[in-house]
Design an enzyme around this catalytic site. Structure first.
Site, PDB file in Angstrom:
ATOM      1  N   GLU A 115       0.830   7.020 -10.236  1.00  0.00           N
ATOM      2  CA  GLU A 115       1.607   7.581 -10.888  1.00  0.00           C
ATOM      3  C   GLU A 115       1.608   6.802 -12.432  1.00  0.00           C
ATOM      4  OE1 GLU A 115       5.953   7.895  -9.898  1.00  0.00           O
ATOM      5  OE2 GLU A 115       5.198   9.763  -8.083  1.00  0.00           O
TER       6      GLU A 115
ATOM      7  N   ASP B 191      -9.678   3.030  -4.172  1.00  0.00           N
ATOM      8  CA  ASP B 191     -10.327   1.786  -3.331  1.00  0.00           C
ATOM      9  C   ASP B 191     -11.608   1.832  -4.643  1.00  0.00           C
ATOM     10  OD1 ASP B 191      -8.657   1.381  -1.696  1.00  0.00           O
ATOM     11  OD2 ASP B 191      -9.177   1.544   0.079  1.00  0.00           O
TER      12      ASP B 191
ATOM     13  N   GLU C 242      -0.815   1.688  -5.360  1.00  0.00           N
ATOM     14  CA  GLU C 242      -0.379   3.192  -5.393  1.00  0.00           C
ATOM     15  C   GLU C 242      -1.536   3.751  -5.670  1.00  0.00           C
ATOM     16  OE1 GLU C 242      -0.650   3.784  -8.143  1.00  0.00           O
ATOM     17  OE2 GLU C 242       1.646   4.783  -8.750  1.00  0.00           O
ATOM     18  N   TRP C 243      -2.505   3.407  -5.659  1.00  0.00           N
ATOM     19  CA  TRP C 243      -4.168   3.503  -6.523  1.00  0.00           C
ATOM     20  C   TRP C 243      -4.460   4.259  -7.284  1.00  0.00           C
ATOM     21  CZ3 TRP C 243      -2.221   6.752  -1.049  1.00  0.00           C
ATOM     22  CH2 TRP C 243      -2.501   5.778  -0.276  1.00  0.00           C
ATOM     23  N   GLY C 244      -2.964   3.771  -8.139  1.00  0.00           N
ATOM     24  CA  GLY C 244      -2.932   4.438  -9.829  1.00  0.00           C
ATOM     25  C   GLY C 244      -2.544   6.138 -10.099  1.00  0.00           C
TER      26      GLY C 244
ATOM     27  N   ASP D  60       0.905  -0.813   0.026  1.00  0.00           N
ATOM     28  CA  ASP D  60       0.201   0.206  -0.086  1.00  0.00           C
ATOM     29  C   ASP D  60       1.198   1.161  -0.085  1.00  0.00           C
ATOM     30  OD1 ASP D  60      -2.094   1.462   0.119  1.00  0.00           O
ATOM     31  OD2 ASP D  60      -3.483   0.299   1.488  1.00  0.00           O
TER      32      ASP D  60
END
Ligand SMILES: *[C@@H]1O[C@H](CO)[C@@H](O)[C@H](O)[C@H]1NC(C)=O
Ligand SMILES: *[C@@H]1O[C@H](CO)[C@@H](O)[C@H](O)[C@H]1NC(C)=O
Ligand SMILES: *[C@@H]1O[C@H](CO)[C@@H](O)[C@H](O)[C@H]1NC(C)=O
Length: 404
Positions: A209, A227, A205-207, A172
């Protein structure tokens, strides 16, 4: 891949040698470039040739996890037949560790929840033919902030996970101290590789970069989105966000629009069927997020649809994508092995409607005659030129087309 890449590096080295002697600046450039090249292939673990399948604790249980519940989950995954269908990874998410490291700086399983330790849990799962996944964070603390993160402890934590015989790491991005994102993730990738154990590496990394553009070779999957939550609007939003990166997915590295909510109660059966169909077509990881100890027959019929799973696990590994959209009536499609094509007709509108996929929309020769398999009705028929169906609001139809 490795052969040509290193040959290329050698050629560049020979060409650059005279210049390198002339200037330190160019030497630095070359070092940076070589590090970048290495960065592209640092995770050569051979895993994820098809999208991972399994279960994760977060969507349903959040921080309320313990070893008894995880063992019961494993038992249910096996007894329900889901394990035999490919759901092998049993993944702990946040909150499995104490808030402190021990005197040697090692992560410590939370004694109140995992009194037998993580290695014992891994042994239990391996004994059932399952695999264990664990969770950490590329920051000082995890997102719940109840346990330490791995930033600055990458090698030590990777070694710990390997010593416990962990098979999968979700990593995460909370509390990251604004340290360069790519180097944080590459660092853990390298640390996992160094352990000598094959550990599936899931970047979370949640998109942030655009990981699709650089994470192949760093991880086996990368989140392309924030999420998920257990509702139709969020689920459809993530499907669209993930779709943008379709061309970057392939064997060894997959786009990840987050875990499944099927069975958690916030969507209708038709909406869950759509969620599962699109995730399968998009070659997303299929990580169940409900309480499998109390599966309803409806939920089991969705998660256990072997024909839909077969689309997800098709060896060609090409992500299906939205190919046509007309006022919330959509056609999604993608190629499969053997010249077959998977198609989803998806009604995202408010009322029943007719949706048509023409062969030209989905990559088939317009004159082809095809056998059509309906993956939810489990029936077959024959079609020429197009596939047309009436689809209820928020429902979908899913097919595999085989040209004759
Ligand atoms: C990688 O992690 C190690 C600790 O495991 C640390 O010493 C090193 O500075 C890190 N490197 C980068 C580039 O973050
Ligand atoms: C679920 O399916 C099983 C086996 O097909 C059946 O025996 C059972 O009655 C079903 N349960 C419900 C609640 O429909
Ligand atoms: C679909 O194909 C059938 C023939 O197989 C044809 O009769 C029908 O008009 C076509 N529908 C559309 C919407 O093009």
């Amino acid at each position: 891949m490795e052969g040509p890449r290193w040959t290329m590096v050698s050629v560049w080295l020979v060409l650059l040698l005279p210049t390198v002697v002339l200037g330190g600046r160019i030497v630095k450039e070359e070092q940076r470039w070589m590090a970048e090249m290495r960065g592209r292939s640092i995770l050569e673990n051979g895993l994820g040739r098809t999208p991972p399948m399994g279960w994760n604790s977060w969507n349903h249980f959040k921080c309320s996890i313990d070893e008894k519940m995880i063992r019961e989950t494993a038992n249910s995954i096996v007894s329900s037949g889901l394990a035999a269908l490919g759901y092998k990874y049993i993944n702990l998410d946040d909150c499995w560790a104490e808030s402190y490291r021990d005197s040697k700086g090692n992560l410590v399983p939370k004694a109140s929840a995992f009194p037998s330790g993580i290695k014992a849990l891994a042994d239990y799962l391996h004994g059932q033919g399952l695999k264990l996944g664990i969770y950490s964070d590329a920051g000082t603390k995890t997102c719940s902030a109840t346990m330490p993160g791995s930033l600055g402890h990458e090698e030590q934590d990777a070694k710990t996970f390997a010593s416990w015989e962990v098979d999968y790491l979700k990593y995460d991005n909370c509390n990251n101290q604004n340290v360069n994102l790519k180097s944080r993730y590459k660092n853990m990738s390298q640390a996992l590789l160094k352990t000598g154990r094959s550990i599936f590496f899931s970047l979370c990394e949640w998109g942030q970069e655009d990981p699709a553009t650089w994470a192949a070779g760093v991880g086996n999957s990368w989140r392309t989105t924030g999420d998920i939550s257990d509702d139709w609007n969020k689920m459809t939003l993530l499907a669209d966000e993930n779709d943008k990166w379709a061309s970057y997915a392939g064997p060894g590295g997959w786009n990840d629009p987050d875990m499944l909510e099927v069975g958690n109660g916030g969507m209708t059966t038709e909406e869950y069927r759509s969620h599962f169909s699109i995730w399968a077509l998009a070659k997303a990881p299929l990580l169940i997020g409900c309480d499998v100890r109390s599966l309803s027959n409806e939920t089991l019929a969705i998660l256990g649809n072997s024909e839909v799973i077969a689309v997800n696990q098709d060896e060609l590994g090409v992500q299906g994508r939205k190919v046509k959209s007309n006022d919330k009536l959509e056609v999604w499609a993608g190629p499969l092995t053997g010249g077959k094509v998977a198609v989803v007709l998806w009604n995202r509108g408010y009322s029943q409607a007719t949706i048509t996929a023409h062969w030209a929309d989905i990559g088939l020769n317009p004159s082809s005659a095809v056998d059509v398999r309906d993956l939810w009705e489990h029936s077959s028929f024959y079609a020429e030129g197009n596939l047309t169906s009436t689809v209820s609001s928020h429902a979908c139809k899913m097919y595999v087309l085989t040209p004759k």
